[in-house]
Design a protein around this motif. Structure first.
Motif, PDB file in Angstrom:
ATOM      1  N   TYR A  35       0.844  -1.179   0.000  1.00  0.00           N
ATOM      2  CA  TYR A  35       0.000   0.000   0.000  1.00  0.00           C
ATOM      3  C   TYR A  35       0.890   1.243   0.000  1.00  0.00           C
ATOM      4  CZ  TYR A  35      -3.894  -2.906   1.808  1.00  0.00           C
ATOM      5  OH  TYR A  35      -4.873  -3.849   1.983  1.00  0.00           O
ATOM      6  N   GLN A  37       0.473   5.340   1.420  1.00  0.00           N
ATOM      7  CA  GLN A  37      -0.371   6.188   2.253  1.00  0.00           C
ATOM      8  C   GLN A  37       0.022   7.640   2.038  1.00  0.00           C
ATOM      9  OE1 GLN A  37      -0.108   5.801   6.592  1.00  0.00           O
ATOM     10  NE2 GLN A  37      -2.337   5.989   6.699  1.00  0.00           N
ATOM     11  N   GLY A  40      -4.829  12.836   2.600  1.00  0.00           N
ATOM     12  CA  GLY A  40      -6.018  13.069   1.789  1.00  0.00           C
ATOM     13  C   GLY A  40      -6.463  11.877   0.965  1.00  0.00           C
ATOM     14  N   HIS A  41      -5.632  10.843   0.915  1.00  0.00           N
ATOM     15  CA  HIS A  41      -5.983   9.670   0.108  1.00  0.00           C
ATOM     16  C   HIS A  41      -6.096   8.396   0.933  1.00  0.00           C
ATOM     17  CE1 HIS A  41      -5.629  11.535  -3.857  1.00  0.00           C
ATOM     18  NE2 HIS A  41      -4.621  12.218  -3.355  1.00  0.00           N
ATOM     19  N   GLY A  42      -5.571   8.393   2.117  1.00  0.00           N
ATOM     20  CA  GLY A  42      -5.631   7.181   2.925  1.00  0.00           C
ATOM     21  C   GLY A  42      -4.705   6.110   2.381  1.00  0.00           C
ATOM     22  N   LEU A  43      -5.023   4.878   2.684  1.00  0.00           N
ATOM     23  CA  LEU A  43      -4.242   3.728   2.225  1.00  0.00           C
ATOM     24  C   LEU A  43      -4.786   3.251   0.880  1.00  0.00           C
ATOM     25  CD1 LEU A  43      -3.881   1.661   5.502  1.00  0.00           C
ATOM     26  CD2 LEU A  43      -1.992   2.356   4.033  1.00  0.00           C
ATOM     27  N   LEU A  45      -4.147   0.468  -2.308  1.00  0.00           N
ATOM     28  CA  LEU A  45      -3.496  -0.792  -2.670  1.00  0.00           C
ATOM     29  C   LEU A  45      -2.751  -0.653  -3.998  1.00  0.00           C
ATOM     30  CD1 LEU A  45      -3.107  -3.815  -1.952  1.00  0.00           C
ATOM     31  CD2 LEU A  45      -5.183  -4.267  -3.289  1.00  0.00           C
TER      32      LEU A  45
END
Lengths: 115, 113
Positions: A35, A37, A40-43, A45
């Motif tokens: 992933y 990180q 503003g986008h998070g995790l 894949l």
């Protein structure tokens, strides 16, 4: 804690250079994930593996490739790093692929800066 | 398209207060997990909920899975500075791949002493 290590933990590189990040597990888990990180986008894949030499793309796979030649190691390669690939990269593992739930265990992360 | 919406995005409270964090979706999930992430570290699994309406407690943390398995909440009672961190919900979409999770963007909680 699940035995997951990532190397390197920090890396600074220049645009256009190849970079390989390594994830190593001692849990003999079948599934492994990469992933990224970003604020503003998070995790998100990148790629995942469901067995030795079995890999598939995630939602943000462009510019990345992976390899898994043995159960314990999952490599993420940036063939030609770009500034947009500056991020924190996490490896995760999971032992369950059947049944109704999945629990992932994360490594400590690699902070990559592309100048 | 963000499949899992978390709210609020940021939360700053005083020690001793109660709070609730929400995780919502239009999709049905076969399972949903909550993780906590501290600065410079990877996310750590707190709980997994599987059954609609399920409630799980972990000390001062209470987790609930919605009846329709589309939403979840995390309630913290008498928050402490040690609860500070990024709380992430993640779910496996029903009918999809059980080994892939969709993550929300997280709720950054700060508990001030």
């Amino acid at each position: 804690d699940a035995g997951i290590t990532q190397s390197p933990r920090h890396k600074v590189t220049e645009t256009g250079t190849p970079v390989t990040l390594r994830c190593h597990q001692t849990e003999n888990h079948r599934y492994m994930y990469w992933y990224r990180q970003d604020p503003g986008h998070g995790l998100r894949l990148i790629h995942y593996s469901y067995g030795v030499k079995d890999t598939d793309k995630g939602e943000v796979s462009d510019g990345y490739s992976v390899s898994r030649s043995k159960t314990e190691d999952f490599l993420l390669t940036l063939e030609s790093a770009t500034s947009s690939q500056t991020s924190v990269y996490f490896c995760a593992i999971s032992g369950t692929g059947e049944g109704v739930y999945n629990e992932q265990f994360f490594g400590p992360g690699t902070r990559l800066t592309v100048l | 398209t963000q499949l899992l919406e978390q709210s609020p995005q940021f939360l700053s409270i005083q020690e001793g207060e109660n709070l609730t964090v929400y995780c919502n979706s239009s999709s049905v999930f076969s399972s949903l997990q909550w993780y906590r992430q501290e600065p410079g570290e990877g996310p750590v699994l707190l709980v997994t909920v599987v059954t609609g309406g399920e409630v799980k407690k972990l000390k001062r943390l209470t987790f609930q899975f919605g009846d329709a398995r589309k939403d979840s909440s995390l309630h913290i009672t008498a928050a402490q500075p040690g609860d500070t961190g990024l709380y992430l919900c993640a779910g496996a979409i029903s009918g999809g791949s059980n080994y892939k999770l969709t993550f929300g963007k997280g709720t950054l909680l700060t508990v001030n002493p």
